[in-house]
Write a protein that holds these residues in place. Sequence first.
Motif, mmCIF file in Angstrom:
data_model
loop_
_atom_site.group_PDB
_atom_site.id
_atom_site.type_symbol
_atom_site.label_atom_id
_atom_site.label_comp_id
_atom_site.label_asym_id
_atom_site.label_seq_id
_atom_site.Cartn_x
_atom_site.Cartn_y
_atom_site.Cartn_z
ATOM 1 N N ARG A 192 0.831 -1.200 0.000
ATOM 2 C CA ARG A 192 0.000 0.000 0.000
ATOM 3 C C ARG A 192 0.869 1.255 0.000
ATOM 4 N NH1 ARG A 192 -2.696 -3.316 3.670
ATOM 5 N NH2 ARG A 192 -1.786 -2.231 5.478
ATOM 6 N N LEU A 193 1.885 1.283 0.842
ATOM 7 C CA LEU A 193 2.679 2.492 1.005
ATOM 8 C C LEU A 193 3.714 2.689 -0.098
ATOM 9 C CD1 LEU A 193 3.194 2.438 4.871
ATOM 10 C CD2 LEU A 193 1.548 3.767 3.546
ATOM 11 N N VAL A 194 3.993 1.634 -0.843
ATOM 12 C CA VAL A 194 4.842 1.744 -2.045
ATOM 13 C C VAL A 194 3.963 1.326 -3.226
ATOM 14 C CG1 VAL A 194 6.994 1.050 -3.164
ATOM 15 C CG2 VAL A 194 6.870 1.138 -0.664
ATOM 16 N N PRO A 195 3.203 2.255 -3.796
ATOM 17 C CA PRO A 195 2.205 1.883 -4.802
ATOM 18 C C PRO A 195 2.787 1.181 -6.028
ATOM 19 C CG PRO A 195 1.800 4.102 -3.991
ATOM 20 C CD PRO A 195 3.132 3.689 -3.442
ATOM 21 N N CYS A 196 4.037 1.468 -6.357
ATOM 22 C CA CYS A 196 4.688 0.840 -7.512
ATOM 23 C C CYS A 196 5.559 -0.333 -7.071
ATOM 24 C CB CYS A 196 5.541 1.871 -8.249
ATOM 25 S SG CYS A 196 6.703 2.760 -7.164
ATOM 26 N N PHE A 197 5.138 -1.033 -6.029
ATOM 27 C CA PHE A 197 5.930 -2.057 -5.349
ATOM 28 C C PHE A 197 6.635 -3.012 -6.317
ATOM 29 C CE2 PHE A 197 6.619 -6.146 -3.407
ATOM 30 C CZ PHE A 197 6.999 -5.892 -2.107
ATOM 31 N N ASP A 198 5.896 -3.649 -7.215
ATOM 32 C CA ASP A 198 6.474 -4.696 -8.058
ATOM 33 C C ASP A 198 7.559 -4.149 -8.983
ATOM 34 O OD1 ASP A 198 4.993 -6.870 -7.038
ATOM 35 O OD2 ASP A 198 3.286 -6.374 -8.308
ATOM 36 N N ALA A 199 7.281 -3.036 -9.651
ATOM 37 C CA ALA A 199 8.270 -2.467 -10.565
ATOM 38 C C ALA A 199 9.467 -1.911 -9.798
ATOM 39 C CB ALA A 199 7.629 -1.377 -11.414
ATOM 40 N N PHE A 200 9.200 -1.322 -8.649
ATOM 41 C CA PHE A 200 10.239 -0.712 -7.823
ATOM 42 C C PHE A 200 11.241 -1.763 -7.340
ATOM 43 C CE2 PHE A 200 11.267 0.884 -3.408
ATOM 44 C CZ PHE A 200 11.999 1.993 -3.772
ATOM 45 N N TYR A 201 10.750 -2.757 -6.621
ATOM 46 C CA TYR A 201 11.637 -3.802 -6.115
ATOM 47 C C TYR A 201 12.144 -4.700 -7.238
ATOM 48 C CZ TYR A 201 10.753 -2.684 -1.224
ATOM 49 O OH TYR A 201 10.699 -2.056 -0.001
ATOM 50 N N GLY A 202 11.288 -4.962 -8.223
ATOM 51 C CA GLY A 202 11.703 -5.824 -9.333
ATOM 52 C C GLY A 202 12.860 -5.235 -10.113
ATOM 53 N N THR A 203 12.848 -3.918 -10.325
ATOM 54 C CA THR A 203 13.953 -3.281 -11.030
ATOM 55 C C THR A 203 15.238 -3.384 -10.223
ATOM 56 O OG1 THR A 203 12.462 -1.746 -12.145
ATOM 57 C CG2 THR A 203 14.789 -1.129 -12.046
ATOM 58 N N ALA A 204 15.158 -3.174 -8.923
ATOM 59 C CA ALA A 204 16.349 -3.286 -8.080
ATOM 60 C C ALA A 204 16.966 -4.674 -8.192
ATOM 61 C CB ALA A 204 15.997 -2.976 -6.629
ATOM 62 N N VAL A 205 16.139 -5.694 -8.192
ATOM 63 C CA VAL A 205 16.641 -7.063 -8.321
ATOM 64 C C VAL A 205 17.278 -7.283 -9.695
ATOM 65 C CG1 VAL A 205 15.959 -9.490 -8.403
ATOM 66 C CG2 VAL A 205 15.040 -7.990 -6.613
ATOM 67 N N ALA A 219 18.663 -3.019 5.859
ATOM 68 C CA ALA A 219 17.915 -4.164 5.336
ATOM 69 C C ALA A 219 16.545 -4.339 5.954
ATOM 70 C CB ALA A 219 18.732 -5.447 5.534
ATOM 71 N N GLY A 220 16.322 -3.784 7.137
ATOM 72 C CA GLY A 220 15.009 -3.906 7.760
ATOM 73 C C GLY A 220 14.595 -5.346 7.959
ATOM 74 N N THR A 221 13.406 -5.681 7.506
ATOM 75 C CA THR A 221 12.869 -7.034 7.657
ATOM 76 C C THR A 221 13.354 -7.987 6.572
ATOM 77 O OG1 THR A 221 10.901 -6.430 6.388
ATOM 78 C CG2 THR A 221 10.782 -6.188 8.789
ATOM 79 N N GLY A 222 14.299 -7.538 5.751
ATOM 80 C CA GLY A 222 14.886 -8.418 4.749
ATOM 81 C C GLY A 222 14.107 -8.543 3.458
ATOM 82 N N LEU A 223 13.197 -7.625 3.210
ATOM 83 C CA LEU A 223 12.351 -7.739 2.029
ATOM 84 C C LEU A 223 13.163 -7.791 0.740
ATOM 85 C CD1 LEU A 223 9.598 -7.766 0.661
ATOM 86 C CD2 LEU A 223 9.484 -5.293 0.959
ATOM 87 N N LEU A 224 14.080 -6.839 0.540
ATOM 88 C CA LEU A 224 14.878 -6.842 -0.687
ATOM 89 C C LEU A 224 15.812 -8.035 -0.727
ATOM 90 C CD1 LEU A 224 15.769 -5.586 -3.320
ATOM 91 C CD2 LEU A 224 17.232 -4.010 -2.029
ATOM 92 N N SER A 225 16.412 -8.397 0.394
ATOM 93 C CA SER A 225 17.290 -9.567 0.434
ATOM 94 C C SER A 225 16.557 -10.834 0.015
ATOM 95 C CB SER A 225 17.862 -9.752 1.842
ATOM 96 O OG SER A 225 18.953 -8.901 2.082
ATOM 97 N N LEU A 226 15.347 -10.990 0.490
ATOM 98 C CA LEU A 226 14.557 -12.171 0.128
ATOM 99 C C LEU A 226 14.268 -12.204 -1.368
ATOM 100 C CD1 LEU A 226 12.132 -12.114 3.144
ATOM 101 C CD2 LEU A 226 13.613 -14.040 2.557
ATOM 102 N N LEU A 227 13.969 -11.061 -1.950
ATOM 103 C CA LEU A 227 13.694 -11.015 -3.387
ATOM 104 C C LEU A 227 14.947 -11.322 -4.196
ATOM 105 C CD1 LEU A 227 11.410 -7.848 -3.431
ATOM 106 C CD2 LEU A 227 10.682 -10.209 -3.838
ATOM 107 N N VAL A 228 16.096 -10.815 -3.748
ATOM 108 C CA VAL A 228 17.352 -11.122 -4.437
ATOM 109 C C VAL A 228 17.652 -12.621 -4.345
ATOM 110 C CG1 VAL A 228 19.855 -10.772 -4.389
ATOM 111 C CG2 VAL A 228 18.316 -8.810 -4.161
ATOM 112 N N ALA A 229 17.492 -13.200 -3.150
ATOM 113 C CA ALA A 229 17.769 -14.626 -2.974
ATOM 114 C C ALA A 229 16.834 -15.498 -3.790
ATOM 115 C CB ALA A 229 17.671 -14.980 -1.489
ATOM 116 N N ALA A 230 15.590 -15.064 -3.956
ATOM 117 C CA ALA A 230 14.643 -15.828 -4.772
ATOM 118 C C ALA A 230 15.011 -15.760 -6.245
ATOM 119 C CB ALA A 230 13.228 -15.303 -4.559
#
Length: 231
Positions: free
Chosen positions: A20-33, A57-68
């Motif tokens: 909700r708070l990052v409305p472009c969530f998929d494109a935002f995190y997906g591009t970083a990965v 890293a916070g709760t590891g959200l980006l790390s988890l996406l990179v590892a996946a």
Amino acid sequence: MTVAEAFDAVAGTYDEARRRLVPCFDAFYGTAVEVAAPPLRAALAAGRTPEVLDLGAGTGLLSLLVAAAVPGVRLTLVDAAPAMLAVARDHLRDRDVPHRTVVADLADPLPAGRYDAVVSALAIHHLDDVGKRALYRRAADALVPGGVFVNAEQVAGPTPALDRRYDEVWTARITELGSDADEIAAARERMRHDRPAPVADQCRWLTDAGLADVDCFFKEWRFAVFGGRRP
């Protein structure tokens, strides 16, 4: 309340509000990965375990996406909020992802080692501009040749008028996605710690830090993904 205390206070519920708070969530995190992945895959192809450093890293959200996206990486997660890192450890252990966590501020020296990718999401904007530039230099120095730095970040508008427009659009979008008044108020309270900078300035600082192929790879209003490669 410090930045770390503000985020520790919401560690247990932080992730559920991200979309909700990052409305472009998929494109935002997906591009970083996508930006981080090529040198990690190259390390695997060379028979080496790719090393990833996640700053703030916070709760590891980006790390988890990179590892996946690139199974076989080893992660080092740095954050000043121990409760957030505890959530990250649980997620990573559940998925058998090799990792270590380090409780440290982003102004502190980085964990020893050389990394194929240094990544960050929604964290570096808590530093002032001098702190950002210093961190970018340390991150560039921590990369192996060919390694990449990528920052998925909340940025300031290049003018006050645009910055106000960024906020208007963000408020409208998150309301449409279901954020209620309490969630918005809590987000704004955390944002009191924010010191965002414009994308153009930060890309220049990355170039000054010695990175090549610096670019902004994604931008939607206040959310941007930018980075560069160590030659």
